[in-house]
Design a protein around this motif. Structure first.
Motif, PDB file in Angstrom:
ATOM      1  N   ARG A   1     -11.683   5.276  -3.258  1.00  0.00           N
ATOM      2  CA  ARG A   1     -12.838   4.475  -2.417  1.00  0.00           C
ATOM      3  C   ARG A   1     -12.339   4.031  -0.984  1.00  0.00           C
ATOM      4  O   ARG A   1     -11.362   3.595  -0.957  1.00  0.00           O
ATOM      5  CB  ARG A   1     -13.131   3.244  -3.302  1.00  0.00           C
ATOM      6  N   PRO A   2     -13.087   4.567  -0.080  1.00  0.00           N
ATOM      7  CA  PRO A   2     -12.735   4.007   1.330  1.00  0.00           C
ATOM      8  C   PRO A   2     -12.812   2.434   1.494  1.00  0.00           C
ATOM      9  O   PRO A   2     -13.570   1.808   0.560  1.00  0.00           O
ATOM     10  CB  PRO A   2     -13.689   4.582   2.136  1.00  0.00           C
TER      11      PRO A   2
ATOM     12  N   CYS B   1      -5.465  -1.570   4.635  1.00  0.00           N
ATOM     13  CA  CYS B   1      -6.324  -1.937   5.633  1.00  0.00           C
ATOM     14  C   CYS B   1      -5.314  -1.890   6.816  1.00  0.00           C
ATOM     15  O   CYS B   1      -5.748  -1.442   8.082  1.00  0.00           O
ATOM     16  CB  CYS B   1      -6.605  -3.719   5.584  1.00  0.00           C
TER      17      CYS B   1
ATOM     18  N   GLY C   1       0.763  -1.234  -0.094  1.00  0.00           N
ATOM     19  CA  GLY C   1       0.025   0.126   0.049  1.00  0.00           C
ATOM     20  C   GLY C   1       0.743   1.295   0.118  1.00  0.00           C
ATOM     21  O   GLY C   1       0.360   2.303   0.043  1.00  0.00           O
TER      22      GLY C   1
ATOM     23  N   ALA D   1      -5.462   4.124  -0.767  1.00  0.00           N
ATOM     24  CA  ALA D   1      -6.836   4.542   0.118  1.00  0.00           C
ATOM     25  C   ALA D   1      -7.269   3.045   0.556  1.00  0.00           C
ATOM     26  O   ALA D   1      -8.015   3.180   1.558  1.00  0.00           O
ATOM     27  CB  ALA D   1      -7.645   5.349  -0.892  1.00  0.00           C
ATOM     28  N   ASP D   2      -7.089   2.121  -0.081  1.00  0.00           N
ATOM     29  CA  ASP D   2      -7.724   0.841   0.191  1.00  0.00           C
ATOM     30  C   ASP D   2      -6.950   0.041   1.073  1.00  0.00           C
ATOM     31  O   ASP D   2      -7.065  -1.328   1.671  1.00  0.00           O
ATOM     32  CB  ASP D   2      -7.935  -0.015  -0.994  1.00  0.00           C
TER      33      ASP D   2
END
Length: 180
Positions: free
Chosen positions: A179-180, A144, A116, A141-142
């Motif tokens: 996108r969250p 975790c 990420g 953004a994605d």
């Protein structure tokens, strides 16, 4: 120059200026028409007319250039990046020298290898044995989780590889919009 060398330099400059002012004041104290330069010195100056003026102009230009360089070094930003090499004494005679920009790029590559992490920027500042490490990472953004652990592990690997423990660590993480 080190901080002690700068303090010594400015102390010498201040003492020279104070000595010059005190000598001028002592020569002219109490007599309003007192001359600082003797008549013999003035006659010698006038006899060497074109060369004395040229010599004074060159000396003034050299002093102005030296003053400009000194002020430029004093007024530069204090948080500039660490330049040169990190020198680390070994167990046997000798030293290991590592260019600071190479270390910063290596840490950036290590950070961008994580999950990420889109981009990383590293700046080393401060004293070479214990530099300050400034890290800025852009995260997807994605993502975790795991980014914090990845950065911690990369900094630990950096400290072991470079042989120096960061005196200050500042990490800025930005999450890219998406996108969250």
């Amino acid at each position: 120059m080190t901080n002690a060398a700068h303090r010594l330099l400015w102390t010498v400059v201040a003492l020279l200026l104070v000595a010059g002012g005190t000598a001028t004041l002592a020569l002219t104290y109490g007599t309003p028409d007192a001359m600082v330069l003797s008549p013999a010195l003035l006659d010698g100056w006038r006899q060497a007319a074109p060369w004395s003026t040229l010599a004074a102009a060159v000396a003034g230009l050299l002093l102005a250039l030296a003053g400009q360089r000194l002020l430029a070094r004093e007024l530069r930003k204090p948080g500039t990046a660490l330049r040169g090499t990190l020198s680390h004494p070994g167990r046997r005679p000798g030293r290991t020298r590592l260019p600071a920009d190479v270390l910063a790029h290596a840490l950036e590559r290590d950070l961008t290898g994580g999950p990420g992490v889109r981009r990383a920027r590293v700046v080393l500042t401060g004293a070479p044995p214990h530099p300050d490490v400034w890290i800025s990472v852009d995260l997807a953004a994605d993502i975790c989780g795991g980014a914090r652990e990845h950065v911690d592990a990369a900094v630990r690997r950096f400290a072991v590889t470079a042989g120096c423990q960061p005196a200050h660590l500042d990490v800025t993480a930005r999450i890219e919009p998406g996108r969250p």
